[in-house]
Design a protein around this motif. Structure first.
Motif, PDB file in Angstrom:
ATOM      1  N   ARG A  61      57.350  73.401  91.824  1.00 25.77           N
ATOM      2  CA  ARG A  61      58.140  73.830  90.668  1.00 25.77           C
ATOM      3  C   ARG A  61      59.317  74.693  91.093  1.00 25.77           C
ATOM      4  N   HIS A  62      59.105  75.588  92.051  1.00 26.56           N
ATOM      5  CA  HIS A  62      60.210  76.422  92.537  1.00 26.56           C
ATOM      6  C   HIS A  62      61.279  75.566  93.210  1.00 26.56           C
ATOM      7  N   LEU A  63      60.842  74.585  93.975  1.00 25.75           N
ATOM      8  CA  LEU A  63      61.790  73.687  94.632  1.00 25.75           C
ATOM      9  C   LEU A  63      62.582  72.897  93.588  1.00 25.75           C
ATOM     10  N   LEU A  64      61.891  72.411  92.591  1.00 24.59           N
ATOM     11  CA  LEU A  64      62.568  71.661  91.523  1.00 24.59           C
ATOM     12  C   LEU A  64      63.568  72.549  90.794  1.00 24.59           C
ATOM     13  N   GLN A  65      63.191  73.773  90.523  1.00 29.71           N
ATOM     14  CA  GLN A  65      64.088  74.687  89.817  1.00 29.71           C
ATOM     15  C   GLN A  65      65.348  74.955  90.640  1.00 29.71           C
ATOM     16  N   GLN A  66      65.186  75.074  91.943  1.00 25.93           N
ATOM     17  CA  GLN A  66      66.348  75.291  92.804  1.00 25.93           C
ATOM     18  C   GLN A  66      67.275  74.079  92.772  1.00 25.93           C
ATOM     19  N   MET A  67      66.701  72.881  92.835  1.00 22.17           N
ATOM     20  CA  MET A  67      67.510  71.658  92.819  1.00 22.17           C
ATOM     21  C   MET A  67      68.238  71.497  91.485  1.00 22.17           C
ATOM     22  N   VAL A  68      67.536  71.734  90.391  1.00 20.75           N
ATOM     23  CA  VAL A  68      68.148  71.581  89.066  1.00 20.75           C
ATOM     24  C   VAL A  68      69.267  72.595  88.879  1.00 20.75           C
ATOM     25  N   SER A  69      69.055  73.825  89.346  1.00 21.36           N
ATOM     26  CA  SER A  69      70.114  74.841  89.231  1.00 21.36           C
ATOM     27  C   SER A  69      71.368  74.396  89.974  1.00 21.36           C
ATOM     28  N   TYR A  70      71.183  73.864  91.180  1.00 21.76           N
ATOM     29  CA  TYR A  70      72.339  73.411  91.950  1.00 21.76           C
ATOM     30  C   TYR A  70      73.042  72.244  91.270  1.00 21.76           C
ATOM     31  N   GLU A  71      72.258  71.286  90.788  1.00 22.11           N
ATOM     32  CA  GLU A  71      72.861  70.124  90.116  1.00 22.11           C
ATOM     33  C   GLU A  71      73.641  70.560  88.883  1.00 22.11           C
ATOM     34  N   LEU A  72      73.071  71.479  88.116  1.00 24.25           N
ATOM     35  CA  LEU A  72      73.720  71.942  86.897  1.00 24.25           C
ATOM     36  C   LEU A  72      75.006  72.697  87.200  1.00 24.25           C
ATOM     37  N   LEU A  73      74.959  73.589  88.173  1.00 26.21           N
ATOM     38  CA  LEU A  73      76.159  74.358  88.525  1.00 26.21           C
ATOM     39  C   LEU A  73      77.231  73.451  89.108  1.00 26.21           C
ATOM     40  N   ARG A  74      76.812  72.428  89.845  1.00 22.70           N
ATOM     41  CA  ARG A  74      77.795  71.500  90.425  1.00 22.70           C
ATOM     42  C   ARG A  74      78.553  70.744  89.327  1.00 22.70           C
ATOM     43  N   HIS A  75      77.839  70.379  88.248  1.00 28.21           N
ATOM     44  CA  HIS A  75      78.511  69.703  87.139  1.00 28.21           C
ATOM     45  C   HIS A  75      79.414  70.671  86.372  1.00 28.21           C
ATOM     46  N   GLN A  76      78.983  71.917  86.239  1.00 32.35           N
ATOM     47  CA  GLN A  76      79.810  72.879  85.515  1.00 32.35           C
ATOM     48  C   GLN A  76      81.096  73.181  86.267  1.00 32.35           C
ATOM     49  N   VAL A  77      81.014  73.223  87.600  1.00 29.94           N
ATOM     50  CA  VAL A  77      82.224  73.433  88.400  1.00 29.94           C
ATOM     51  C   VAL A  77      83.187  72.269  88.224  1.00 29.94           C
ATOM     52  N   GLY A  78      82.642  71.057  88.129  1.00 31.38           N
ATOM     53  CA  GLY A  78      83.479  69.882  87.928  1.00 31.38           C
ATOM     54  C   GLY A  78      83.871  69.646  86.488  1.00 31.38           C
ATOM     55  N   SER A  79      83.527  70.610  85.577  1.00 34.22           N
ATOM     56  CA  SER A  79      83.882  70.518  84.156  1.00 34.22           C
ATOM     57  C   SER A  79      83.326  69.233  83.523  1.00 34.22           C
ATOM     58  N   THR A  80      82.128  68.853  83.919  1.00 34.08           N
ATOM     59  CA  THR A  80      81.479  67.682  83.327  1.00 34.08           C
ATOM     60  C   THR A  80      80.119  68.106  82.787  1.00 34.08           C
ATOM     61  N   SER A  81      79.698  67.454  81.720  1.00 30.46           N
ATOM     62  CA  SER A  81      78.406  67.767  81.120  1.00 30.46           C
ATOM     63  C   SER A  81      77.300  67.114  81.928  1.00 30.46           C
ATOM     64  N   TRP A  82      76.178  67.789  82.003  1.00 35.80           N
ATOM     65  CA  TRP A  82      75.037  67.282  82.784  1.00 35.80           C
ATOM     66  C   TRP A  82      74.069  66.585  81.854  1.00 35.80           C
ATOM     67  N   ASN A  83      73.660  65.364  82.218  1.00 36.01           N
ATOM     68  CA  ASN A  83      72.770  64.580  81.365  1.00 36.01           C
ATOM     69  C   ASN A  83      71.297  64.711  81.742  1.00 36.01           C
ATOM     70  N   GLY A  84      70.980  65.597  82.670  1.00 37.33           N
ATOM     71  CA  GLY A  84      69.591  65.799  83.053  1.00 37.33           C
ATOM     72  C   GLY A  84      69.131  64.968  84.226  1.00 37.33           C
ATOM     73  N   GLU A  85      69.963  64.046  84.700  1.00 33.86           N
ATOM     74  CA  GLU A  85      69.579  63.189  85.815  1.00 33.86           C
ATOM     75  C   GLU A  85      69.896  63.874  87.140  1.00 33.86           C
ATOM     76  N   LEU A  86      68.931  63.820  88.061  1.00 37.78           N
ATOM     77  CA  LEU A  86      69.142  64.395  89.390  1.00 37.78           C
ATOM     78  C   LEU A  86      69.808  63.381  90.312  1.00 37.78           C
ATOM     79  N   SER A  87      70.507  63.866  91.327  1.00 34.90           N
ATOM     80  CA  SER A  87      71.120  62.977  92.302  1.00 34.90           C
ATOM     81  C   SER A  87      70.040  62.312  93.146  1.00 34.90           C
ATOM     82  N   LYS A  88      70.443  61.264  93.854  1.00 35.65           N
ATOM     83  CA  LYS A  88      69.456  60.552  94.667  1.00 35.65           C
ATOM     84  C   LYS A  88      68.955  61.405  95.830  1.00 35.65           C
ATOM     85  N   HIS A  89      69.768  62.356  96.301  1.00 30.66           N
ATOM     86  CA  HIS A  89      69.306  63.246  97.359  1.00 30.66           C
ATOM     87  C   HIS A  89      68.205  64.166  96.846  1.00 30.66           C
ATOM     88  N   ALA A  90      68.425  64.753  95.652  1.00 29.22           N
ATOM     89  CA  ALA A  90      67.407  65.624  95.085  1.00 29.22           C
ATOM     90  C   ALA A  90      66.153  64.841  94.730  1.00 29.22           C
TER      91      ALA A  90
END
Length: 999
Positions: free
Chosen positions: A254-283
């Motif tokens: 769960r901690h690992l998942l939370q770290q990955m989701v936080s990164y994915e979410l912040l990466r979309h916010q930096v790119g000014s795009t909305s996040w649809n909840g889908e993780l990247s293939k690396h995550a």
């Protein structure tokens, strides 16, 4: 928040856990995952915001840690269609399994290939020590045993030669095989019957694998021995990381998942795009590896997603609809008592926290969801849907002791939100709205304040609906109109629902069974698709249908699921939407699984038969199959009637939510199918390119007796061109001749080859500019043309050609005797009159040196004379030269008699009282030669019809090739019935020959 040092230490431990997971990866990568470990290292370095130097230090530290114990968790689910070894027709099967290590000495020896072949057919108990062999329970008297037993098998170190490790599994034996009567004399007491085995390579297994495996025989006596359903999971034991030693696996995940989701979410916010909840293939790859290696169940993974997402939702801004998928998964997988007490508390706390947080957002709706901001109403609707679905969950009702009244809570929050909005106003505006609070006592000031309040409320309502409202001019009810601006946007229906009709809750009786049924429907459809692919030979169904059999089964599965959805017609709009989401998700998962398995099936078939032409044809069929699947997927919106669902759920589900959840998922699947088609076509192109290049090279190096450059010296350019063209023509004919041997039973295939031959002939002739016709029409061309003409004929034409060949056989000597008949056709009556006179020189087939002959008369082929009954003469006892003098009449039209291959078949039998009648011989009389068929009836004297003597023959080489061709057409019942009859006659002929030799 924890101190900086504690936070840094926790991050370091979690980072070591991730590096350890990537470093000790085991199993074949999934197609949608990242296979390169360097890419994963780069990703986690960014996700954890690690400096390169710190990353290198931690990676080196992880490499120095003790390696985990690699294990294979194997589940033997069931088997079906196994052999029956007992007298009762059933068996008492059990399963042995183990992991066999193939030594390096045996792999390097000269006879290793033969040794591997023998070992692959050996028995587990003969290869492995007893303490390394696992055994299931015995299932008595069944051909479809169900075990559902799981075993942990220890695997070699990943640094060892995994290429040489063979996974021996699924050894089925029969405990009570001694009861078999016919084997009792040959068997040692206590020896179990071998039923089949499965040999798999560890390197071919995914981290999680679920497959039906064919049970292989040791001999070819009974090749079809059934299938076995197996599940595999590569996992670790005794991981050396600090996180694995000190924390539960589920908590670390769960901690690992939370770290990955936080990164994915912040990466979309930096790119000014909305996040649809889908993780990247690396995550997704990293989380998949960690969950697999730690053996975390699917439900605990879903629960970890919910806890991580719900916690992040309260800290970071993203669409609340991302949580709906986790809610749906928990709802359909929830089983009471599955979680430990601390996990129940953790899940209940997450529900309560999210509910409190959601109510707090609703209370501040005018600030969090301002009317001036775009999509504010849709975000608020999404939050309300999330809270409604969460409060409806079985897990929520079981874990939360006090079930809240959500409607009352939202209503109260909205009312308090109006008061909060007032106190957040600037002092000047407060002064205008409620002057009594600020000691404004004059009537003029109060009047101005009331007018300002009315304008504010009216403007608020106008921004929502675009219309003017008439607001009452009294001070006391004004407060309740402030929160009512929200109700005008469509939420009044949510907060003020009336009581439902008495008969509208009947569907609640079936609500508990719906998740189980959906899972069962998905499992059955998945297994049926897997079975269809296992038996699919990847050959087209017909000339017009270019796809193979597995798409028919897949289409049937989809049609049944669509029909079930139509019959279900779930009344509750929100629950119907959730069921539809599950339907579409399952259908898309089956589609993607089908693409992976059908490509694997093509590779398996191509590896067994090393012919590039067949491999290319199979790839073409794979492309057609995936295209057929893509068309089925595109029809789902109309078949499932999404338009009606949108209309039905319009009050509670926004169109954008349906677009995001259903249409996007469907479009993503279609995109994957397009990519699969593109990949298969590229593979097909590379195979064709290599084949064409090789054939051109062979034309210049292998087909000529001399070097082409030496041949061309001193020759005119036209002569060189003609020689090369003739060489290419002969090579083309050889290729077509080889291709004609591939699919003898495929009528459409040979029609295409016949058309291709004609087109190639015109192409090489080139309207007189290419090869002359006498060069084109060589012996190879003539033979190929005749062969294609024969193979492209219909079954009925082939049957007629068979009888034509047997008629030509009539000229043979009277080895088996002869019969004499008279035949006359009468046009006035449309009758064929046959007089059977006698038979001479018959074979003595009885023990007394004589026979009891009789003659059977039939008009052939039967498809031309379906209504004409078979006639039989009387039986003449103890005679080799019987005299019959019997007349038979057949009602047939003259056109039928004039067709090629139509004949009168006279079959002479020797009558046997006890056994089957013996064959004396057959005689074929062509109907086109019957007197009176083409002559004037009045000019024929019936008393002067000439006698015809027909020699008796036995089935021989005449027509044998036609019978072989008919036998290959397995789907043609008429052809198979004809072949069966002629094979029976051939068997009778051999029996007659045997009797003659004995005499």
């Amino acid at each position: 928040p924890p101190p900086r040092s504690c936070w840094h230490q926790s991050r370091t431990l979690l980072y070591e856990e991730v590096l350890y997971t990537i470093l000790h990866r085991l199993g074949k990568p999934e197609l949608t995952h990242v296979a390169d470990p360097d890419e994963l290292y780069t990703y986690v370095q960014k996700a954890f915001n690690m400096d390169p130097e710190e990353h290198d230090i931690l990676l080196q530290r992880v490499k120095e840690l003790e390696k985990p114990i690699f294990c294979l968790k194997a589940t033997v689910k069931q088997a079906r269609g196994i052999l029956g070894k007992d007298v009762s027709g059933f068996s008492d099967p059990y399963c042995l399994l183990g992991i066999e290590e193939k030594t390096r000495d045996s792999s390097s020896s000269g006879g290793s290939r033969q040794e591997n072949k023998k070992r692959s057919k050996a028995v587990v108990k003969n290869l492995l020590p007893e303490d390394q062999t696992h055994r299931t329970q015995i299932i008595s008297q069944t051909l479809n045993p169900v075990w559902n037993e799981t075993f942990i098998l220890y695997v070699l170190d990943s640094d060892d030669d995994v290429e040489t490790v063979r996974h021996k599994l699924g050894e089925l034996t029969d405990l009570h095989g001694l009861k078999r009567i016919f084997k009792e004399a040959r068997k040692d007491k206590g020896q179990d019957d071998f039923l089949g085995n499965v040999v798999l390579r560890l390197q071919d297994l995914h981290g999680r694998d679920d497959r039906w495996c064919r049970l292989e025989p040791r001999t070819e006596t009974y090749p079809n021995r059934g299938h076995c359903h197996l599940q595999f999971l590569f996992m670790h034991k005794r991981r050396a990381t600090s996180a694995s030693k000190t924390q539960p696996s589920y908590t670390v995940h769960r901690h690992l998942l939370q770290q990955m989701v936080s990164y994915e979410l912040l990466r979309h916010q930096v790119g000014s795009t909305s996040w649809n909840g889908e993780l990247s293939k690396h995550a997704s790859t990293i989380l998949y590896l960690h969950a697999t290696q730690k053996d975390i169940s699917d439900f605990h993974q879903v629960m970890a997603h919910w806890l991580a997402y719900s916690k992040l939702y309260q800290n970071l801004e993203f669409d609340s609809s991302c949580l709906l998928h986790q809610i749906t998964s928990i709802e359909y997988q929830w089983v009471e008592g599955r979680l430990r007490q601390e996990q129940n508390v953790e899940l209940a706390d997450s529900f309560q926290c999210l509910l409190a947080y959601g109510i707090s957002l609703i209370r501040k709706y005018q600030i969090v969801f301002p009317l001036s901001a775009p999509n504010s109403t849709k975000k608020l609707q999404s939050l309300l849907r999330l809270l409604v679905q969460m409060c409806k969950m079985k897990a929520f009702r079981e874990l939360c002791t006090e079930t809240p009244d959500l409607q009352e809570m939202v209503t109260e929050a909205l009312k308090r939100g109006g008061d909060m909005a007032y106190w957040c106003l600037p002092p000047q505006k407060k002064h205008c709205l409620f002057p009594s609070l600020f000691l404004l006592q004059t009537m003029e000031e109060c009047g101005k304040a009331l007018v300002t309040l009315l304008l504010e409320v009216n403007a608020d309502l106008q921004r929502i609906s675009g219309r003017h409202f008439s607001v009452p001019c009294s001070v006391s009810p004004l407060k309740k109109y402030v929160p009512k601006s929200l109700f005008s946007s469509g939420f009044v229906s949510f907060l003020s629902r009336e009581g439902q009709l008495e008969l509208t809750n009947y569907h609640q009786w079936f609500k508990e069974a719906i998740p189980k049924w959906l899972q069962k429907a998905y499992t059955i459809a998945l297994e049926r698709t897997q079975r269809a692919i296992q038996v699919d030979q990847l050959t087209p169904l017909g000339e017009l249908n270019k796809h193979s059999t597995s798409t028919v089964d897949l289409s049937t599965c989809y049609a049944q699921m669509v029909k079930t959805w139509q019959q279900l017609d779930w009344p509750d709009p929100e629950e119907a939407f959730m069921i539809m989401v599950k339907f579409v998700e399952d259908i898309c998962k089956i589609a993607l699984m089908y693409c992976r398995l059908i490509k694997t099936r093509a590779e398996e078939l191509s590896s067994k038969k090393h012919k590039e032409g067949e491999a290319a044809n199979r790839l073409c069929v794979v492309v057609n199959n995936i295209e057929q699947l893509r068309m089925m997927i595109l029809k789902l919106p109309s078949q499932l009637d999404w338009a009606r669902l949108e209309q039905k759920t319009g009050a509670v589900i926004a169109p954008e939510q349906i677009q995001h959840t259903l249409h996007h998922q469907l479009q993503a699947t279609v995109t994957c199918l397009n990519n699969e088609i593109r990949g298969v076509v590229q593979t097909l192109a590379s195979k064709l390119h290599a084949g064409i290049a090789r054939h051109i090279q062979e034309l210049y190096t292998c087909s000529a007796s001399r070097d082409p450059e030496d041949v061309s010296i001193g020759m005119p350019e036209q002569t060189i061109f003609s020689s090369l063209l003739e060489l290419l023509w002969n090579h083309t004919l050889d290729m077509l001749k080889e291709a004609a041997k591939q699919q003898l039973g495929n009528l459409a295939y040979f029609k295409k080859l016949q058309c291709a031959l004609k087109n190639l002939e015109r192409c090489f002739h080139g309207e007189g500019c290419g090869l002359p016709e006498d060069t084109l029409h060589n012996a190879t061309f003539t033979a190929l043309e005749e062969e294609l003409d024969l193979c492209s004929s219909t079954s009925r034409k082939l049957i007629q050609k068979y009888f034509s060949a047997r008629i030509q056989q009539q000229a043979s000597p009277e080895k088996y005797g002869a019969v004499t008949i008279k035949a006359l056709y009468r046009h006035s009556e449309q009758k064929l009159r046959v007089e059977v006179l006698n038979a001479v020189n018959l074979l003595p087939l009885d023990s007394n040196g004589l026979s009891d002959p009789f003659i059977q008369l039939t008009l052939e082929p039967r498809h031309e004379f379906p209504e004409v009954m078979t006639r039989t003469t009387q039986c003449i006892k103890n005679n080799l030269h019987p005299l019959f003098d019997e007349v038979f009449e057949f009602l047939v039209p003259p056109k039928k008699c004039q067709q090629d291959g139509t004949c009168l078949l006279l079959t002479v039998f020797d009558y046997d009282t006890l056994g089957a009648n013996d064959l004396e011989g057959e005689a074929f009389f062509p109907l086109c030669k019957v007197l009176g068929l083409s002559e004037d009836e009045e000019a024929i004297n019936p008393s002067r019809v000439p006698q015809t003597r027909l020699s008796l023959t036995h089935p021989g080489t005449a027509g044998a090739e036609i019978l072989k061709l008919l036998e290959t057409r397995k789907g043609d019942k008429e052809a198979q019935a004809f072949v069966k009859l002629r094979r029976q006659r051939a068997k009778q002929s051999r029996e007659t020959e045997r009797q003659q030799e004995q005499q």
